[in-house]
Each structure stands twice: as C-alpha cells, then as structure tokens.
Design a protein around this motif. Structure first.
Motif, PDB file in Angstrom:
ATOM      1  N   ILE A 144       2.725   4.981  -3.000  1.00  0.00           N
ATOM      2  CA  ILE A 144       2.596   5.769  -1.772  1.00  0.00           C
ATOM      3  C   ILE A 144       2.205   4.905  -0.582  1.00  0.00           C
ATOM      4  CG2 ILE A 144       0.176   6.452  -2.151  1.00  0.00           C
ATOM      5  CD1 ILE A 144       1.001   9.216  -0.975  1.00  0.00           C
ATOM      6  N   VAL A 145       1.387   3.882  -0.822  1.00  0.00           N
ATOM      7  CA  VAL A 145       0.947   3.022   0.280  1.00  0.00           C
ATOM      8  C   VAL A 145       2.161   2.336   0.917  1.00  0.00           C
ATOM      9  CG1 VAL A 145      -0.486   1.054   0.924  1.00  0.00           C
ATOM     10  CG2 VAL A 145      -1.300   2.695  -0.777  1.00  0.00           C
ATOM     11  N   GLU A 146       3.054   1.868   0.068  1.00  0.00           N
ATOM     12  CA  GLU A 146       4.257   1.213   0.580  1.00  0.00           C
ATOM     13  C   GLU A 146       5.134   2.181   1.373  1.00  0.00           C
ATOM     14  OE1 GLU A 146       7.128  -0.833  -2.039  1.00  0.00           O
ATOM     15  OE2 GLU A 146       5.292  -1.825  -2.759  1.00  0.00           O
ATOM     16  N   VAL A 147       5.289   3.380   0.834  1.00  0.00           N
ATOM     17  CA  VAL A 147       6.133   4.375   1.510  1.00  0.00           C
ATOM     18  C   VAL A 147       5.574   4.696   2.887  1.00  0.00           C
ATOM     19  CG1 VAL A 147       6.949   6.759   1.433  1.00  0.00           C
ATOM     20  CG2 VAL A 147       6.939   5.384  -0.650  1.00  0.00           C
ATOM     21  N   ILE A 148       4.274   4.987   2.937  1.00  0.00           N
ATOM     22  CA  ILE A 148       3.693   5.431   4.205  1.00  0.00           C
ATOM     23  C   ILE A 148       3.572   4.278   5.200  1.00  0.00           C
ATOM     24  CG2 ILE A 148       1.617   6.451   5.242  1.00  0.00           C
ATOM     25  CD1 ILE A 148       1.430   8.301   2.913  1.00  0.00           C
ATOM     26  N   ASN A 149       3.412   3.072   4.659  1.00  0.00           N
ATOM     27  CA  ASN A 149       3.326   1.898   5.525  1.00  0.00           C
ATOM     28  C   ASN A 149       4.548   1.716   6.427  1.00  0.00           C
ATOM     29  OD1 ASN A 149       1.626  -0.095   6.372  1.00  0.00           O
ATOM     30  ND2 ASN A 149       1.409  -0.999   4.340  1.00  0.00           N
ATOM     31  N   ASP A 150       5.668   2.256   6.005  1.00  0.00           N
ATOM     32  CA  ASP A 150       6.860   2.185   6.861  1.00  0.00           C
ATOM     33  C   ASP A 150       6.695   3.009   8.135  1.00  0.00           C
ATOM     34  OD1 ASP A 150       8.078   0.586   5.067  1.00  0.00           O
ATOM     35  OD2 ASP A 150       9.440   2.096   4.252  1.00  0.00           O
ATOM     36  N   TYR A 151       5.779   3.953   8.113  1.00  0.00           N
ATOM     37  CA  TYR A 151       5.621   4.848   9.251  1.00  0.00           C
ATOM     38  C   TYR A 151       4.279   4.664   9.959  1.00  0.00           C
ATOM     39  CZ  TYR A 151       9.352   7.376   6.836  1.00  0.00           C
ATOM     40  OH  TYR A 151      10.520   7.720   6.212  1.00  0.00           O
ATOM     41  N   VAL A 152       3.275   4.282   9.192  1.00  0.00           N
ATOM     42  CA  VAL A 152       1.909   4.232   9.720  1.00  0.00           C
ATOM     43  C   VAL A 152       1.300   2.884   9.363  1.00  0.00           C
ATOM     44  CG1 VAL A 152      -0.380   5.303   9.628  1.00  0.00           C
ATOM     45  CG2 VAL A 152       1.649   6.705   9.244  1.00  0.00           C
ATOM     46  N   GLN A 153       0.625   2.284  10.323  1.00  0.00           N
ATOM     47  CA  GLN A 153      -0.062   1.036  10.019  1.00  0.00           C
ATOM     48  C   GLN A 153      -1.352   1.354   9.264  1.00  0.00           C
ATOM     49  OE1 GLN A 153      -0.936  -1.201  13.493  1.00  0.00           O
ATOM     50  NE2 GLN A 153      -1.189  -3.087  12.330  1.00  0.00           N
ATOM     51  N   LEU A 154      -1.421   0.877   8.013  1.00  0.00           N
ATOM     52  CA  LEU A 154      -2.578   1.227   7.177  1.00  0.00           C
ATOM     53  C   LEU A 154      -3.498   0.038   6.990  1.00  0.00           C
ATOM     54  CD1 LEU A 154      -0.750   3.303   4.405  1.00  0.00           C
ATOM     55  CD2 LEU A 154      -2.225   4.195   6.218  1.00  0.00           C
ATOM     56  N   LYS A 187      -6.865  -1.320   4.683  1.00  0.00           N
ATOM     57  CA  LYS A 187      -7.637  -1.019   3.484  1.00  0.00           C
ATOM     58  C   LYS A 187      -9.102  -0.816   3.841  1.00  0.00           C
ATOM     59  CE  LYS A 187      -7.549  -2.211  -1.348  1.00  0.00           C
ATOM     60  NZ  LYS A 187      -8.533  -1.583  -1.971  1.00  0.00           N
ATOM     61  N   GLN A 188      -9.689   0.202   3.278  1.00  0.00           N
ATOM     62  CA  GLN A 188     -11.103   0.445   3.513  1.00  0.00           C
ATOM     63  C   GLN A 188     -11.682   1.011   2.224  1.00  0.00           C
ATOM     64  OE1 GLN A 188     -12.597   2.937   7.069  1.00  0.00           O
ATOM     65  NE2 GLN A 188     -12.521   0.784   7.628  1.00  0.00           N
ATOM     66  N   GLY A 189     -12.393   0.157   1.491  1.00  0.00           N
ATOM     67  CA  GLY A 189     -12.898   0.570   0.186  1.00  0.00           C
ATOM     68  C   GLY A 189     -11.751   0.932  -0.732  1.00  0.00           C
ATOM     69  N   ARG A 190     -11.831   2.140  -1.337  1.00  0.00           N
ATOM     70  CA  ARG A 190     -10.788   2.540  -2.284  1.00  0.00           C
ATOM     71  C   ARG A 190      -9.584   3.157  -1.596  1.00  0.00           C
ATOM     72  NH1 ARG A 190     -14.484   6.361  -5.053  1.00  0.00           N
ATOM     73  NH2 ARG A 190     -12.662   7.239  -6.082  1.00  0.00           N
ATOM     74  N   HIS A 191      -9.708   3.373  -0.282  1.00  0.00           N
ATOM     75  CA  HIS A 191      -8.626   4.046   0.433  1.00  0.00           C
ATOM     76  C   HIS A 191      -7.980   3.162   1.487  1.00  0.00           C
ATOM     77  CE1 HIS A 191     -11.020   7.451  -1.124  1.00  0.00           C
ATOM     78  NE2 HIS A 191      -9.828   7.982  -1.281  1.00  0.00           N
ATOM     79  N   TYR A 192      -6.878   3.623   2.007  1.00  0.00           N
ATOM     80  CA  TYR A 192      -6.263   3.027   3.186  1.00  0.00           C
ATOM     81  C   TYR A 192      -6.379   4.026   4.325  1.00  0.00           C
ATOM     82  CZ  TYR A 192      -4.168  -0.657   0.362  1.00  0.00           C
ATOM     83  OH  TYR A 192      -3.974  -1.734  -0.446  1.00  0.00           O
ATOM     84  N   VAL A 248      -5.137   7.372   2.743  1.00  0.00           N
ATOM     85  CA  VAL A 248      -4.204   7.316   1.619  1.00  0.00           C
ATOM     86  C   VAL A 248      -4.933   6.753   0.409  1.00  0.00           C
ATOM     87  CG1 VAL A 248      -2.002   6.410   0.792  1.00  0.00           C
ATOM     88  CG2 VAL A 248      -2.295   6.904   3.215  1.00  0.00           C
ATOM     89  N   SER A 249      -4.814   7.441  -0.712  1.00  0.00           N
ATOM     90  CA  SER A 249      -5.479   6.971  -1.920  1.00  0.00           C
ATOM     91  C   SER A 249      -4.452   6.405  -2.902  1.00  0.00           C
ATOM     92  CB  SER A 249      -6.251   8.128  -2.557  1.00  0.00           C
ATOM     93  OG  SER A 249      -6.438   7.871  -3.923  1.00  0.00           O
ATOM     94  N   PRO A 250      -4.458   5.075  -3.115  1.00  0.00           N
ATOM     95  CA  PRO A 250      -3.513   4.491  -4.069  1.00  0.00           C
ATOM     96  C   PRO A 250      -3.823   4.954  -5.491  1.00  0.00           C
ATOM     97  CG  PRO A 250      -4.966   2.800  -3.154  1.00  0.00           C
ATOM     98  CD  PRO A 250      -5.291   4.074  -2.461  1.00  0.00           C
TER      99      PRO A 250
END
Ligand code: ZN
Length: 608
Positions: A19-29, A31-36, A52-54
């Motif tokens: 999911i991180v890869e998918v959303i990264n195409d649209y939103v600059q993410l 990393k912050q702890g366990r989430h993006y 976003v939770s990987p």
C-alpha cells in the motif's frame, strides 16, 4: 457490468501489493514510527493527518475520515471500479490476470456498446468542429465567447452537422445495432418516413460524462435560432439525469482539494468558470437538483456554493437546491449575480478575479440569502407585511441546528424591529409548534430515520469527547473485526442492537461476512462492504490501539454499556416530560404513569 476475477487472483494481488508504494504515487509519504504520514489527497490540508500503516496495509485520514486499503484507495481516488482497480494493481505488481469473464454478459455488452458509441460520437463531433469547414460556424461561435482551443480539447466539445443522418451512417458502418442506438438516445426514427435520423443537428456539442469519466450523453446548444436552444439527451439506461452532474468526474479532485463544490445551472457556466480558474464547478442537467446529486457532492465535500443565474427563476432554484444540500449536512452559501446575468456573462463583463471574489468573499450564507429573498416585495413599514416577514424568518431560523447561528439571525430581527429577544423566542416556539403539527400528519417511520445516515447524511464527526457507550461500541467492533469468536458472541448477546446506526450497519456486514465462511481479514472485509462511509469507519477503528485479546469481563462491561444506553435516554426524556406535565398542570393519571415508568427505569439502571 460485473466482470469476474477469481477470488484466488484477488488474494494473490492483495498479497503482492504494498500500500505504501501504491499511495506514494499520489502522496508524498514520510515514515514516522510504525506509520507513514502525508498530506491527505481527499481533503485540503497543510499539516499531514493522512496515515498509512504498512503492517495492516490500510490508510486512514484523521482529518476527513477517509480510509481503506490499496484497492479502495484507487477506487475512491481515481474513480475506478473494483475490477479496474484490480487490473491496475495487477499491472503494477506484474501479476497476470486471466481473460475476464462476464457474470452477466448480455447486460454488460449492451451498456458497453452504448457507451462505446457515445465515445465514438464524441470523437466524431469533436473532429468536425476542429478540422472541417462545416464546423467553422460553431468554432467561431465558441471563439467569440472566449473559449480557446485548449478549453475545447479539455471538455471535448464538438459540432453536430446540419445534415440528417451523418451519425447514423457512421454507426451503421461500425455495425452498431440502430435500435439500440435509439435506446441510447443518439438517433431516432422519423415517424413519417421511417428513416433513421441523428438526434442532434446543427448544434455545439457538450459531452456529458458519468462519474468514471465515460461519455454517456450529450448536451447540444443550437447555433443561431434553432429550437430548442438547449437540447439534452433523453433519459436512457446509461444516463440517469437525477444521478448525473455535468463535469463531476473532472471536478472531483478539485472539490476534494478545496473542500468545496460550486454548483452552476448550465454547462457553459462550468466551462467559463474553469477558464477563469475555478475548477471545482459542476452543473445539473436541466432537471431540478436532486437528493442523489447532493449525496454525490457530500462524498467529496461538506461545503457548496450555489452560483445560479441572477434572475427570479435562478434565485428560486437556488433556494430549492440549497434546501436539498442542507439536508445532506452540506454547509451552503449562495453567490449573488445581478438580475440580468448568469455566471458566464459575469465573467465576460467583470473578469476572472471579480468572479472569484463573488464566489468566495461575497457569497452569503444560505440563511442570509433566504432572508434577502423574504424581504422582497414586502413593505416592512406596513404592519401586516412586517409580521408576515418576521414569521417567515423565524420559520427558517427554527430549523437551523447551530444555536449560535440561530441566535445571530434572531438578534438581527430584534434590532431591526426593536423587539425583545424573549418576544421573538416566544414567537419562534409558536412557529415551531405549528410546524410540528403539520409534520405530525406525515411523520417518517423509524426504519426510515434509521437509514438516514446511509443516504450520505452522516452525522458530523465528533473527533473527541465520545461518550462511554460510543467508545464501547467502537472497541467491540474493533475486536469483532479481528476475531470471529468475539463477533459470534456479540451477535448472540446483542445482535444488531447498537445505538449508532453506522455501527449497526457495520455489525450486520460483519455477521454476514463471517456467515459466508470468510476468515477475519480486515482488508478483504473492506472490499466486501459496499458503502465507502463504512469502509472509512473500519479503517478508523483499525487505527485504535487495542490489545490483541479481550477478556470476558471487559466484554460484558462493553455490552452492558451498550444495553443501558437507551434506558438512560428514556429516563432523561421521561424526567423532562414529568417536569413539563407538572408545569402545565397535566392530569394526575398522566403524571402518575410517568412517575411509575421513571421508578422502573431507575431500578433497572441501578442493577447495572
Ligand atoms: Zn483527509
């Protein structure tokens, strides 16, 4: 339209997708702890609240409540269908998909060819406008109205020629079934000669798209003196007017980003506004604005500006549209244009900047607009007119849910007519009573009110200060999502008796999901749920920090809290009724009955 992808394939793609890869195409993410974290693509914001939770393969926005998995993200963000989202992810992950089988081949093909024919017709009309001598008059007409080639391309504008049957010939050449094309609204049979004719002739053509950006109909404006001036496609299986908004697929992104939609009366207004830099504009299609259209807008934003024509018809339509939008919990403002102007005229006369100011700073709250309208044609020096005016205003203020806003308009009245606030409140109560009596005759059933949230009228989000029963319901649901036994236990003990409608609906889906033999899998469950609002709720619940296990004691506590809630409410209500009864000197029997019920409820509540 349901093409079928085998469940194993969907599972394989879900497995391979990050999911991180998918959303990264649209939103600059970042990393912050366990989430993006990143800026939410579904609403305008400057500080990131989109998480976003990987680990869980889910996203959730703490600002607007949007949420889901990679598949639902693509569906919501790009307006894809489930199958299209799967295809997109298959391509991204290099998964091969089998040839798509149709579940309902007949139905699919029918609609498919109607849409394809529309797409082809749009290209044909566009080509005639841009490249042929026939289209020159239309081209000049558009240029004269300040519409550049860029805009013509953007909106795929076209020209339908004068000649009777050019589209008919083209459709025939491409082997389309003409009867079906008649049903699609593109052509018709002349009664006298039984010949096929094009529906649109000698018109500037505006393709109308569905939510997914496919052409499903046309609007045509006559060149010169043609009658009628504007002609729309008829209602067809692919074009339901009360469900369609002109340019919605194009404007959706901007509506979300700016967290506001602008509603126009005509497509020329939408296009002129776009040219002026207002890209969150949509228009109805000649029919009265509908609840379904308001629901679509509500999914993208809870704010709207109505920018209708300045004449009487435009103003009265604005009032009706505003009422419908407000019922969907949309905050409405009205942009006022001079009586003889529509928004397009206004832009031509005063320019883009003045127009934007008209939509932003100068648009007035819906209530102010109504007050202005009510004043019209009244002589407020005259006592009869004055009283009628005050009563009409109070009728409108009495339904405003915000106490602050209600107070504001009442103060205005008080000041203007030198009345005391007490007198006005008294008058308001009378008006309310009258309204209630009128309504009592046609009270909605409780089933209807229970469904109200489904229609998109979600109660405004309460970010903090949830009450105990609400927290209990949320926590239980979070456990139920991850644990089948917990879900079954809850089903047995309270079934669908949650106090919040959305929770009841979610539980119903969950029970059905487990009954169908599925294992706990939040991501998969989200695809099972049909309503996006519930998907958002699931992702919100999954972002609660709950432990892995729930003890029996905890569970009983939660269930008790859920069960006693209606009794608490009833108790408060009865106590209030008793007070009123005492004050109004109601009959002894009535008062005694209330008292008995109150005692009963108190005993029951004490047991817990
Ligand atoms: Zn958001």
């Amino acid at each position: 339209m349901a093409a079928f992808i085998p469940e194993e394939k969907v599972a394989e793609i879900r497995e391979k997708t990050d999911i991180v890869e998918v959303i990264n195409d649209y939103v600059q993410l970042k990393k912050q702890g366990r989430h993006y974290l990143g800026l939410c693509p579904f609403h305008g914001e400057n500080t990131p609240s989109f998480s976003v939770s990987p680990e869980r393969q889910l996203y959730h926005c703490f600002g607007c409540g949007a949420g889901g998995n990679a598949i639902t993200f693509l569906m919501e963000h790009d307006g894809l269908t489930f199958v299209e989202a799967i295809q997109s992810l298959a391509a991204k992950t290099g998964t091969e998909l089998p040839e798509l089988e149709d579940q309902y081949p007949g139905e699919r093909e029918q609609h498919q060819s109607k849409k394809e024919a529309h797409q082809m017709a749009a290209k044909f009309y566009h080509h005639l406008l841009m490249n042929t001598e026939q289209g020159k008059e239309a081209y000049d007409y558009l240029t004269a109205r300040g519409i550049s080639e860029e805009i013509i391309e953007e909106f795929q504008l076209g020209y339908a020629p004068e000649r009777n049957n050019m589209l008919v010939q083209l459709l025939e050449k491409r082997d389309y079934d003409l009867e079906e094309m008649e049903e699609a609204g593109l052509i018709f049979r002349q009664e006298s000669s039984w010949q096929w004719n094009d529906r649109f002739r000698g018109r500037v053509m505006f393709p109308i798209h569905n939510q997914r950006g496919q052409v499903i109909a046309f609007g045509g404006r006559a060149l010169g003196e043609g009658v009628p001036k504007y002609l729309n496609s008829p209602e067809t299986p692919i074009f339901l007017k009360h469900e369609t908004l002109y340019s919605f697929s194009k404007a959706r992104q901007a509506i979300r980003k700016q967290d506001e939609a602008v509603l126009f009366e005509g497509y020329m207004d939408v296009i002129a506004a776009w040219k002026a830099g207002v890209k969150n504009g949509v228009a109805g299609l000649g029919t009265a604005f509908s609840k379904r259209q308001a629901e679509q807008i509500r999914k993208a934003t809870d704010k709207a500006v109505i920018a209708y024509d300045g004449d009487n018809a435009g103003r009265s339509a604005a009032w009706k549209t505003g009422d419908i939008l407000e019922k969907q919990d949309i905050d409405v403002r009205v942009a006022l244009f001079p009586a003889e102007m529509d928004p397009d005229d206004y832009i031509q006369a005063y320019g883009a900047e003045a127009f934007k100011v008209q939509l932003s700073e100068r648009a007035v709250p819906f209530m102010s607009f109504k007050v202005q309208e009510l004043r019209k044609n009244k002589n407020l020096q005259n006592e009869g007119d004055r009283l009628a005016y005050i009563e009409e205003v109070l009728r409108e203020t009495s339904v405003i849910s915000s106490a602050v806003e209600r107070e504001f308009y009442m103060k205005q009245l008080a000041e203007e007519f030198d009345l005391s606030m007490d007198a006005l409140r008294e008058e308001e109560r009378k008006v309310q009573k009258k309204e209630q009596q009128e309504k009592a005759a046609k009270a909605p059933s409780s089933a209807e009110t229970g469904k109200r949230w489904r229609s998109g009228a979600l109660p405004k989000k309460q970010v903090s200060m949830r009450s105990a029963y609400e927290n209990a319901e949320r926590t239980l649901l979070a456990f139920m999502l991850q644990n089948r036994e917990v879900a079954e236990d809850v089903k047995e003990r309270i079934g669908g008796e949650f106090n919040i409608d959305a929770h009841t609906a979610l539980a119903a889906y969950l029970y059905a999901y487990y009954d169908d033999g599925h294992e706990p899998d939040v991501s998969r469950f989200m695809e099972y749920v049909e309503e996006q609002e519930l998907v958002n709720l699931v992702s919100e619940l999954m972002h609660l920090d709950i432990p892995a296990e729930i003890s029996d004691n905890e569970m009983s506590d939660y269930i008790e809290q859920i069960k006693i809630r209606p009794k608490r409410e009833e108790l408060l209500q009865r106590q209030k009724q008793l007070k009123d009864a005492e004050r109004n000197g109601d009959s002894e029997t009535n008062q005694r009955q209330l008292l008995t019920r109150i005692m009963e409820l108190m005993t029951q509540l004490k047991k817990n």
